[in-house]
Design a protein around this motif. Structure first.
Motif, mmCIF file in Angstrom:
data_model
loop_
_atom_site.group_PDB
_atom_site.id
_atom_site.type_symbol
_atom_site.label_atom_id
_atom_site.label_comp_id
_atom_site.label_asym_id
_atom_site.label_seq_id
_atom_site.Cartn_x
_atom_site.Cartn_y
_atom_site.Cartn_z
ATOM 1 N N THR A 144 0.838 -1.206 0.000
ATOM 2 C CA THR A 144 0.000 0.000 0.000
ATOM 3 C C THR A 144 0.869 1.250 0.000
ATOM 4 O O THR A 144 0.605 2.197 -0.751
ATOM 5 N N LEU A 145 1.908 1.263 0.829
ATOM 6 C CA LEU A 145 2.813 2.416 0.860
ATOM 7 C C LEU A 145 3.526 2.591 -0.477
ATOM 8 O O LEU A 145 3.643 3.708 -0.984
ATOM 9 N N ALA A 146 4.000 1.485 -1.057
ATOM 10 C CA ALA A 146 4.682 1.564 -2.352
ATOM 11 C C ALA A 146 3.734 2.060 -3.440
ATOM 12 O O ALA A 146 4.102 2.915 -4.258
ATOM 13 N N ALA A 147 2.509 1.549 -3.453
ATOM 14 C CA ALA A 147 1.540 1.983 -4.460
ATOM 15 C C ALA A 147 1.232 3.467 -4.312
ATOM 16 O O ALA A 147 1.106 4.188 -5.309
ATOM 17 N N THR A 148 1.147 3.941 -3.080
ATOM 18 C CA THR A 148 0.853 5.357 -2.856
ATOM 19 C C THR A 148 1.987 6.240 -3.360
ATOM 20 O O THR A 148 1.744 7.246 -4.038
ATOM 21 N N VAL A 149 3.204 5.859 -3.056
ATOM 22 C CA VAL A 149 4.354 6.638 -3.535
ATOM 23 C C VAL A 149 4.393 6.649 -5.060
ATOM 24 O O VAL A 149 4.561 7.704 -5.688
ATOM 25 N N TRP B 254 4.126 7.354 -11.670
ATOM 26 C CA TRP B 254 4.972 6.369 -12.333
ATOM 27 C C TRP B 254 4.259 5.857 -13.572
ATOM 28 O O TRP B 254 3.107 5.418 -13.511
ATOM 29 N N ARG B 255 4.901 5.881 -14.706
ATOM 30 C CA ARG B 255 4.229 5.553 -15.958
ATOM 31 C C ARG B 255 3.863 4.079 -16.083
ATOM 32 O O ARG B 255 3.031 3.720 -16.899
ATOM 33 N N HIS B 256 4.433 3.208 -15.267
ATOM 34 C CA HIS B 256 4.099 1.782 -15.303
ATOM 35 C C HIS B 256 3.123 1.395 -14.188
ATOM 36 O O HIS B 256 2.992 0.222 -13.858
ATOM 37 N N PHE B 257 2.460 2.370 -13.606
ATOM 38 C CA PHE B 257 1.579 2.086 -12.470
ATOM 39 C C PHE B 257 0.432 1.160 -12.864
ATOM 40 O O PHE B 257 0.106 0.231 -12.123
ATOM 41 N N ARG B 258 -0.180 1.397 -14.000
ATOM 42 C CA ARG B 258 -1.343 0.604 -14.422
ATOM 43 C C ARG B 258 -1.012 -0.887 -14.540
ATOM 44 O O ARG B 258 -1.683 -1.710 -13.911
ATOM 45 N N ALA C 156 1.514 -2.519 -13.272
ATOM 46 C CA ALA C 156 1.966 -3.007 -11.964
ATOM 47 C C ALA C 156 0.778 -3.207 -11.034
ATOM 48 O O ALA C 156 0.720 -4.203 -10.298
ATOM 49 N N TYR C 157 -0.169 -2.298 -11.057
ATOM 50 C CA TYR C 157 -1.366 -2.414 -10.220
ATOM 51 C C TYR C 157 -2.144 -3.682 -10.571
ATOM 52 O O TYR C 157 -2.550 -4.437 -9.694
ATOM 53 N N VAL C 158 -2.326 -3.905 -11.857
ATOM 54 C CA VAL C 158 -3.080 -5.081 -12.285
ATOM 55 C C VAL C 158 -2.371 -6.360 -11.837
ATOM 56 O O VAL C 158 -3.000 -7.258 -11.268
ATOM 57 N N TRP C 159 -1.068 -6.443 -12.046
ATOM 58 C CA TRP C 159 -0.352 -7.665 -11.697
ATOM 59 C C TRP C 159 -0.228 -7.869 -10.195
ATOM 60 O O TRP C 159 -0.437 -8.973 -9.693
ATOM 61 N N VAL C 160 0.113 -6.821 -9.468
ATOM 62 C CA VAL C 160 0.347 -6.991 -8.035
ATOM 63 C C VAL C 160 -0.958 -7.118 -7.263
ATOM 64 O O VAL C 160 -1.148 -8.036 -6.481
ATOM 65 N N PHE C 161 -1.895 -6.182 -7.484
ATOM 66 C CA PHE C 161 -3.085 -6.147 -6.643
ATOM 67 C C PHE C 161 -4.203 -7.057 -7.130
ATOM 68 O O PHE C 161 -5.011 -7.511 -6.331
ATOM 69 N N LEU C 162 -4.271 -7.298 -8.421
ATOM 70 C CA LEU C 162 -5.340 -8.164 -8.905
ATOM 71 C C LEU C 162 -4.870 -9.609 -9.086
ATOM 72 O O LEU C 162 -5.481 -10.532 -8.561
ATOM 73 N N VAL C 163 -3.787 -9.816 -9.778
ATOM 74 C CA VAL C 163 -3.347 -11.179 -10.091
ATOM 75 C C VAL C 163 -2.600 -11.813 -8.911
ATOM 76 O O VAL C 163 -3.010 -12.863 -8.398
#
Length: 173
Positions: A68-73, A79-83, A85-92
């Motif tokens: 959560t802290l890393a995602a917030t930062v 960060w241009r790769h947020f989308r 990374a979000y899908v892979w880390v938080f969903l998958v």
């Protein structure tokens, strides 16, 4: 889906949709709230060393807070790769870990009933999935984070004008 074209930072910043306005304020609010709530979650959920499964549950808690802290930062740094990374880390990845925990250690996280555990996992996905869909479809997100415009929009966008005086004109002979 529209074809997205990467543009320079100056072109993206000049675009009217650039910035953390509009709907991007909603995830910003929730991420800030999650960071502020992390110490309270840590105190509430921390298991003392002698408790059953304390090590595993405490590691899971620390991993969740760290992500959560890393995602917030990364969100506020745009960060241009947020989308992806979000899908892979938080969903998958998170769903796979929850499913593995459910299969390998049923009842570890409190839900002894298998239907309740699956319902919690589905509820978690239902909470996380709208942001993934919004990021995938949003022009504002693409311009602000990824510096991308739709191809037809990029073709119509003039290059930004420089505010520097530049070179003086060449003398005429």
């Amino acid at each position: 889906m529209a074809k997205w074209v990467r543009v320079g930072p100056a072109v993206a910043e000049a675009h009217p949709l650039h910035g953390m306005g509009g709907w991007l304020r909603v995830p910003s609010f929730f991420l800030a709230l999650a960071v502020l709530g992390s110490p309270f979650l840590l105190v509430r959920e921390w298991r003392p060393p002698g408790a059953p499964d304390a090590l595993l549950l405490n590691l899971d808690l620390l991993l969740s807070i760290g992500l959560t802290l890393a995602a917030t930062v990364l969100w506020f740094r745009r960060w241009r790769h947020f989308r992806p990374a979000y899908v892979w880390v938080f969903l998958v990845l998170d769903s796979a870990l929850q499913l593995a925990g459910f299969l390998l250690a049923p009842g570890l996280r409190g839900a002894a009933d298998p239907a309740e555990a699956v319902a919690e996992m589905v509820a978690g996905l239902a909470f996380l999935l709208p942001l993934a869909i919004a990021m995938q479809r949003s022009r504002r997100y693409r311009v602000t984070f990824e510096q991308r415009l739709r191809a037809e929009e990029a073709a119509l966008t003039p290059p930004p004008t420089s505010h520097s005086p530049g070179l003086p004109p060449a003398p005429s002979c």
